[in-house]
Design a protein around this motif. Sequence first.
Motif, mmCIF file in Angstrom:
data_model
loop_
_atom_site.group_PDB
_atom_site.id
_atom_site.type_symbol
_atom_site.label_atom_id
_atom_site.label_comp_id
_atom_site.label_asym_id
_atom_site.label_seq_id
_atom_site.Cartn_x
_atom_site.Cartn_y
_atom_site.Cartn_z
ATOM 1 N N MET A 175 36.130 -10.713 -36.152
ATOM 2 C CA MET A 175 36.479 -10.830 -37.586
ATOM 3 C C MET A 175 36.951 -11.763 -37.594
ATOM 4 S SD MET A 175 35.311 -8.272 -38.985
ATOM 5 C CE MET A 175 36.001 -7.967 -39.854
ATOM 6 N N TRP A 176 36.640 -12.379 -36.507
ATOM 7 C CA TRP A 176 37.575 -14.451 -36.785
ATOM 8 C C TRP A 176 36.613 -15.098 -36.398
ATOM 9 C CZ3 TRP A 176 38.751 -10.728 -33.012
ATOM 10 C CH2 TRP A 176 38.881 -11.583 -31.871
ATOM 11 N N PRO A 177 37.083 -16.307 -36.779
ATOM 12 C CA PRO A 177 36.363 -17.566 -35.601
ATOM 13 C C PRO A 177 36.472 -17.827 -34.273
ATOM 14 C CG PRO A 177 37.553 -18.556 -37.496
ATOM 15 C CD PRO A 177 37.727 -17.160 -37.800
ATOM 16 N N SER A 178 35.876 -17.186 -33.676
ATOM 17 C CA SER A 178 36.477 -17.225 -32.163
ATOM 18 C C SER A 178 35.481 -18.492 -31.714
ATOM 19 C CB SER A 178 36.296 -15.215 -31.731
ATOM 20 O OG SER A 178 36.606 -15.507 -29.930
ATOM 21 N N ASP A 179 36.587 -18.857 -30.630
ATOM 22 C CA ASP A 179 35.949 -20.306 -30.372
ATOM 23 C C ASP A 179 35.292 -19.512 -28.772
ATOM 24 O OD1 ASP A 179 36.791 -21.851 -31.286
ATOM 25 O OD2 ASP A 179 38.066 -22.161 -30.223
ATOM 26 N N GLN A 180 35.061 -17.957 -28.353
ATOM 27 C CA GLN A 180 35.052 -16.965 -27.786
ATOM 28 C C GLN A 180 33.071 -16.150 -27.215
ATOM 29 O OE1 GLN A 180 35.993 -17.775 -24.435
ATOM 30 N NE2 GLN A 180 37.730 -19.056 -25.453
ATOM 31 N N GLY A 181 32.120 -16.635 -27.142
ATOM 32 C CA GLY A 181 30.938 -16.150 -27.010
ATOM 33 C C GLY A 181 30.087 -16.123 -28.029
ATOM 34 N N GLU A 182 29.151 -15.554 -28.806
ATOM 35 C CA GLU A 182 28.824 -16.027 -29.011
ATOM 36 C C GLU A 182 28.137 -15.163 -30.912
ATOM 37 O OE1 GLU A 182 24.825 -14.366 -27.579
ATOM 38 O OE2 GLU A 182 24.679 -16.352 -27.262
ATOM 39 N N PHE A 183 29.287 -13.757 -30.894
ATOM 40 C CA PHE A 183 29.411 -12.687 -31.975
ATOM 41 C C PHE A 183 30.750 -13.248 -33.183
ATOM 42 C CE2 PHE A 183 27.716 -8.030 -32.926
ATOM 43 C CZ PHE A 183 27.165 -8.812 -33.851
ATOM 44 N N SER A 184 30.714 -13.838 -34.023
ATOM 45 C CA SER A 184 31.521 -13.594 -34.807
ATOM 46 C C SER A 184 31.494 -14.575 -35.511
ATOM 47 C CB SER A 184 32.749 -14.632 -33.881
ATOM 48 O OG SER A 184 33.023 -15.961 -34.064
ATOM 49 N N THR A 185 32.549 -14.592 -36.530
ATOM 50 C CA THR A 185 32.551 -15.222 -38.031
ATOM 51 C C THR A 185 32.280 -16.502 -38.203
ATOM 52 O OG1 THR A 185 34.874 -15.615 -38.719
ATOM 53 C CG2 THR A 185 33.940 -13.009 -39.152
ATOM 54 N N LYS A 186 32.647 -16.864 -36.970
ATOM 55 C CA LYS A 186 32.308 -18.412 -36.321
ATOM 56 C C LYS A 186 30.684 -18.619 -36.606
ATOM 57 C CE LYS A 186 33.156 -22.153 -33.051
ATOM 58 N NZ LYS A 186 33.866 -22.744 -31.587
ATOM 59 N N ASN A 187 29.734 -17.324 -36.005
ATOM 60 C CA ASN A 187 28.281 -17.800 -35.514
ATOM 61 C C ASN A 187 27.626 -17.105 -37.371
ATOM 62 O OD1 ASN A 187 29.971 -16.761 -33.181
ATOM 63 N ND2 ASN A 187 28.395 -18.562 -32.796
ATOM 64 N N TYR A 188 28.391 -16.446 -38.078
ATOM 65 C CA TYR A 188 27.479 -16.020 -38.746
ATOM 66 C C TYR A 188 28.202 -15.819 -40.481
ATOM 67 C CZ TYR A 188 24.761 -12.982 -36.130
ATOM 68 O OH TYR A 188 23.319 -12.978 -34.654
ATOM 69 N N LEU A 189 29.484 -16.958 -40.693
ATOM 70 C CA LEU A 189 30.091 -16.705 -41.859
ATOM 71 C C LEU A 189 30.690 -18.031 -42.224
ATOM 72 C CD1 LEU A 189 30.807 -12.975 -41.300
ATOM 73 C CD2 LEU A 189 30.586 -13.349 -43.453
ATOM 74 N N HIS A 190 29.550 -18.853 -41.414
ATOM 75 C CA HIS A 190 30.555 -20.359 -41.595
ATOM 76 C C HIS A 190 32.245 -20.260 -41.372
ATOM 77 C CE1 HIS A 190 27.021 -21.026 -43.485
ATOM 78 N NE2 HIS A 190 27.428 -20.168 -44.018
ATOM 79 N N GLY A 191 32.433 -19.329 -40.294
ATOM 80 C CA GLY A 191 33.828 -19.691 -39.745
ATOM 81 C C GLY A 191 34.954 -19.001 -40.872
ATOM 82 N N ARG A 192 34.329 -18.476 -41.711
ATOM 83 C CA ARG A 192 35.648 -17.435 -42.750
ATOM 84 C C ARG A 192 36.358 -16.886 -41.405
ATOM 85 N NH1 ARG A 192 34.358 -13.802 -47.876
ATOM 86 N NH2 ARG A 192 37.032 -13.337 -48.193
#
Length: 451
Positions: free
Chosen positions: A136-153
């Motif tokens: 639920m944060w724009p994690s730099d790890q993996g490919e399944f986070s708000t970074k990949n789905y919610l423009h980094g919210r």
Amino acid sequence: MTIKNFQKKEVSEQHSIIGVASNTPVESFERTTHPDAQWFAKPNLGMFIHWGISCVQGTGDLSWSMMATGHGTRAKTFNQYGFPAVARKMTPNQYWEQAKHFNPDACDPLKWLTAAKDAGCTYAVFTTRHHDGFAMWPSDQGEFSTKNYLHGRDFVGEYVDACRKVGLKVGFYYSPPDWYFNRDRMSFRYGDVKPHLGLDHQPVELAEKPVGENPKRDAGFRAYMAAQVEELLTRYGKIDLLWFDGSVQNAIAIERLRELQPHILINPRGHGVGDFATCECAFPNTKPQGWWEYCHIFNDGGWGYLNHEIYKPAGWALTEMTKAFCWEGNFLLNVGPDSHGRLPEVCYSRLKEVGGWFKQYAYTFNNSVRGPWPEKSSMPVAIVEENKWYVYMPYDQDDILIIDDPREPIKVTRLDTKQSISWARDEQGAIVIDIDPTHRSLLVDVLEINW
């Protein structure tokens, strides 16, 4: 079997699946003595917030709804827990598809946490990542986070900011098990049952050895996990509590956690040792040793949002809370925001009831110690002075209060009405306090007994 026993059995099964190391700290473990952690020693009410992509449909629980349980599950669930717990099952692919549609356009953590503060809470715990693997944060790890789905919210950051604005201690829930990361080497069939089921609940042979049995893959997973935990403990300032839910598999040591956050409280589910015991959805039969916490679900039916939006009565929440407080524990009450990031209005109305009670009676727990319940009192008791007891009458119990004590009460007072209450002794010599059921409220009524 009672609902409590069904819950204990199901919790035990789920903990086995996710590898919970322990719910109780090892006695030899040295609990934190940091001054900024000592707030946990007194009774505290906390808000647990389970939120993730499962809220998009709101028809199945967070993460667990992707675990196949076979035919007959709904009838079994209905018979055990009632209609609020009847929920949909879906395949992992169906479940994770919800990430594409997760767009909380009315998310307002400040509103959630203001309500929590007004209800009497002193801390909150937020699901930064559940077993489904969605961060639920724009994690730099993996490919399944708000970074990949919610423009980094950054929902974690918004939650932290709101906690600080209203004055709540900041807690993070983090699930070491990650079913998305390890989706090709685990079965999505509930329990240790074969055949294994894959991403569409089809029978499969696991392509690789499961987690814990493949040193090369395990090393990569541990590095990923450790990096995510370090992000959480370095991006958001002071974090007061870390709530693991499953084994960390030696990915990150407690010493490293304390190096990053010297004052932090850590539960024992990740490492097998920790600062406090955790009891889930069933009040313990005996008082845990040392600091402890009891968590339960306010939003009936599951940890995450379900679209029937049923919440248990405020009287239930106050009953469970006062039981924990009378045993010098903390109570962590769970809520679940919807796909828009809103808590249902029924949640706010229940919290308002809890807050009204808390404003009236919170002082009764100031410097309190455990009373003789259930050994000598049929209802929970807190002792604040040698000759002063407070008795908390559960909302679902309109029985006669029985106290086994040779002393003579000087005065018994019902605090909401300031009315003096008469008492007598039964044939066994116990004190009997009989309050007419028609005079009881649907919250927790409080008696003061002066000896």
